[in-house]
Design a protein around this motif. Structure first.
Motif, PDB file in Angstrom:
ATOM      1  N   SER A 181      -1.270 -13.685   9.842  1.00  0.00           N
ATOM      2  CA  SER A 181      -0.275 -13.860   8.766  1.00  0.00           C
ATOM      3  C   SER A 181       1.153 -13.791   9.321  1.00  0.00           C
ATOM      4  CB  SER A 181      -0.494 -12.852   7.624  1.00  0.00           C
ATOM      5  OG  SER A 181      -0.247 -11.532   8.036  1.00  0.00           O
ATOM      6  N   HIS A 201      -2.671 -11.128   4.215  1.00  0.00           N
ATOM      7  CA  HIS A 201      -3.962 -11.632   4.708  1.00  0.00           C
ATOM      8  C   HIS A 201      -5.060 -11.271   3.740  1.00  0.00           C
ATOM      9  CE1 HIS A 201      -5.089  -7.637   6.232  1.00  0.00           C
ATOM     10  NE2 HIS A 201      -3.810  -7.513   6.480  1.00  0.00           N
ATOM     11  N   ASN A 220      -6.425 -12.436  10.038  1.00  0.00           N
ATOM     12  CA  ASN A 220      -6.020 -11.035   9.944  1.00  0.00           C
ATOM     13  C   ASN A 220      -4.485 -10.911   9.865  1.00  0.00           C
ATOM     14  OD1 ASN A 220      -5.014 -11.287  12.557  1.00  0.00           O
ATOM     15  ND2 ASN A 220      -6.774 -10.298  13.513  1.00  0.00           N
ATOM     16  N   TYR A 221      -3.981  -9.670   9.974  1.00  0.00           N
ATOM     17  CA  TYR A 221      -2.542  -9.420   9.861  1.00  0.00           C
ATOM     18  C   TYR A 221      -1.745 -10.243  10.877  1.00  0.00           C
ATOM     19  CZ  TYR A 221       1.908  -7.125  10.626  1.00  0.00           C
ATOM     20  OH  TYR A 221       3.246  -6.888  10.816  1.00  0.00           O
ATOM     21  N   THR A 249       2.831  -9.062   5.729  1.00  0.00           N
ATOM     22  CA  THR A 249       2.701  -7.630   5.454  1.00  0.00           C
ATOM     23  C   THR A 249       1.250  -7.266   5.169  1.00  0.00           C
ATOM     24  OG1 THR A 249       3.557  -5.844   4.043  1.00  0.00           O
ATOM     25  CG2 THR A 249       2.969  -7.874   2.944  1.00  0.00           C
ATOM     26  N   ASP A 250       0.923  -5.984   5.369  1.00  0.00           N
ATOM     27  CA  ASP A 250      -0.325  -5.518   4.771  1.00  0.00           C
ATOM     28  C   ASP A 250      -0.010  -4.650   3.564  1.00  0.00           C
ATOM     29  OD1 ASP A 250       0.485  -3.613   6.728  1.00  0.00           O
ATOM     30  OD2 ASP A 250      -1.051  -4.401   8.071  1.00  0.00           O
ATOM     31  N   CYS A 284      -3.270  -3.455  12.810  1.00  0.00           N
ATOM     32  CA  CYS A 284      -2.533  -4.436  13.602  1.00  0.00           C
ATOM     33  C   CYS A 284      -3.197  -4.531  14.973  1.00  0.00           C
ATOM     34  CB  CYS A 284      -1.082  -4.003  13.815  1.00  0.00           C
ATOM     35  SG  CYS A 284      -0.259  -3.525  12.304  1.00  0.00           S
TER      36      CYS A 284
END
Ligand SMILES: Cc1ncc(COP(=O)(O)O)c(C=O)c1O
Length: 383
Positions: free
Chosen positions: A159, A131, A155-156, A107-108, A278
């Motif tokens: 992850s 991340h 980065n996302y 998730t972010d 993303c």
């Protein structure tokens, strides 16, 4: 303010098929019906408000602007409350109550909070991968719901991969808001959960002339795809034109629609719009959306900041509203092009147009919110 607008071949009035041509659309429509009746029975369910912005409509020379405000959704701060938690409830259907389920996700911020909340509500173990640029505040708000949070390198999208690899090793179930090769069913449930946001908005819009344009912020595109399927179901041939809005540094929808096939954006995807950072489109969302959007644009962080401030400030006609940096993307895109005659003409926007936006989060990171707006969320709402 900089923006890029790409007009697709589908810019011919309604989004392509009121008749919902592809199999995934039929499936999402069916699943959405099930999700909506299930979520309406959850404790504390309440429809979020649809707000009119007549002052902004006047200053941007359009006929009507309405914005759905997801800031209070289940007390979690964003529309994402609907997706991850609903997917967990579906996973538990038909399982014996003794069998423990361990779920995980990348998730972010907002999706992880939903999965953690759902896991707590339905009694599952939960691990959330974030991340490196996800803020400490967002991490803590996931831990608040009892999940273990693991910070990963990259980065996302890295992850997302790490969550999948770890889940395979540990026997956990990934509850992802993005889909990829071989992993479509759970993201379909997540999107079905989101659907209630659009059905509420359609009910609240009322029986008058439908919206003509809907601008939607895109991360992996699951939210946009769920909105579009519901709009097509409700409005058929009168479905509004859809414009997708990406942050300039994470423009995977812009690049992919321009190329006519999914394209990956690499790097650290640096943008204040954390939820939209993303680099890869969701496979399922690509399948659902690729023929159904009229245009796609990129905006800078400054456009999001301006939209947050404008909403916070309000005016004699528009009540001040709290909206977070990822939640304002669609509105920010429209504001960026509102005074550009060429873009308006290309999209068919005029003084009679009726625009619908979804403000998909409130102040989910209070520090970021205050640094942009110069006020706390409480100061904005009490003004
Ligand atoms: C507030 C907010 N709005 C919009 C989005 C974009 O959703 P999607 O990734 O499904 O495009 C996100 C994703 O995290 C988000 O957090």
């Amino acid at each position: 303010m900089d923006f890029n607008l790409f007009i697709t071949e589908n810019n011919h009035g309604a989004a392509s098929s009121g008749a919902l041509g592809c199999g995934s659309k039929d499936k999402l429509e069916t699943e959405a019906g099930r999700a909506i009746s299930s979520i309406r029975r959850w404790p504390d369910y309440a429809a979020t408000p649809l707000r009119s912005l007549p002052g902004l409509a006047q200053s941007t020379d359009v006929g009507r602007i309405e914005i759905k405000n997801e800031a209070q959704r289940f007390g979690l701060g964003s529309f994402k409350a609907l997706g991850g938690a609903y997917a967990i409830s579906r996973l538990l259907e038909g399982r014996s109550s003794d069998a423990t389920l361990s779920v995980c996700c990348a998730t972010d911020g907002n999706h992880g909070r939903s999965v953690a909340w759902g896991a707590q509500m339905f009694g599952c173990d939960c691990v959330v991968f974030i991340h490196k640029t996800v803020s400490e505040e967002r991490k803590q708000s996931i831990e608040h719901y009892g999940a273990r949070v693991v910070r990963t390198a990259g980065n996302y999208d890295d992850s997302v991969r790490e969550a999948q690899v770890t889940a395979t090793r540990e026997g956990w179930t990934v509850v992802s808001d993005t889909s990829y090769e071989g992993y479509m069913d759970i993201p379909m449930d997540v999107m079905a959960g989101y659907s209630i946001m659009t059905t509420e908005a359609i009910e609240q819009w009322g029986n008058g002339a439908p919206p003509t344009h809907v601008f939607l912020q895109t991360g992996v595109g699951s939210m946009a795809a769920s909105v579009v399927v519901q709009l097509q179901r409700a409005y058929g041939e009168s479905c509004p034109k859809i414009v997708l809005v990406d942050p300039a540094n994470a423009a995977c929808w812009y690049d992919s629609l321009k190329a006519g096939e999914p394209r990956v954006v690499g790097g650290d995807l640096d943008t204040i719009m954390a939820g939209l950072a993303c680099g890869e489109v969701s496979h399922l969302a690509w399948e659902l959306l690729q023929h159904d959007v009229a245009g796609v644009m990129t905006i800078d962080d400054s456009a999001a900041q301006q939209a947050m401030c404008l909403l916070a400030q309000g005016n004699d006609q528009d009540q001040p509203m709290v909206a977070g940096e990822s939640g304002v993307g669609g509105l920010a895109g429209f504001i960026a092009l509102a005074h550009d005659a060429t873009s308006r003409e290309k999209l068919g926007i005029d003084g009679d147009s009726r625009l619908l936006f979804f403000s998909t989060e409130g102040a989910t990171d209070r520090d970021v919110y205050q640094s942009v707006v110069g006020k706390t969320p409480e100061q904005v709402t009490s003004a």
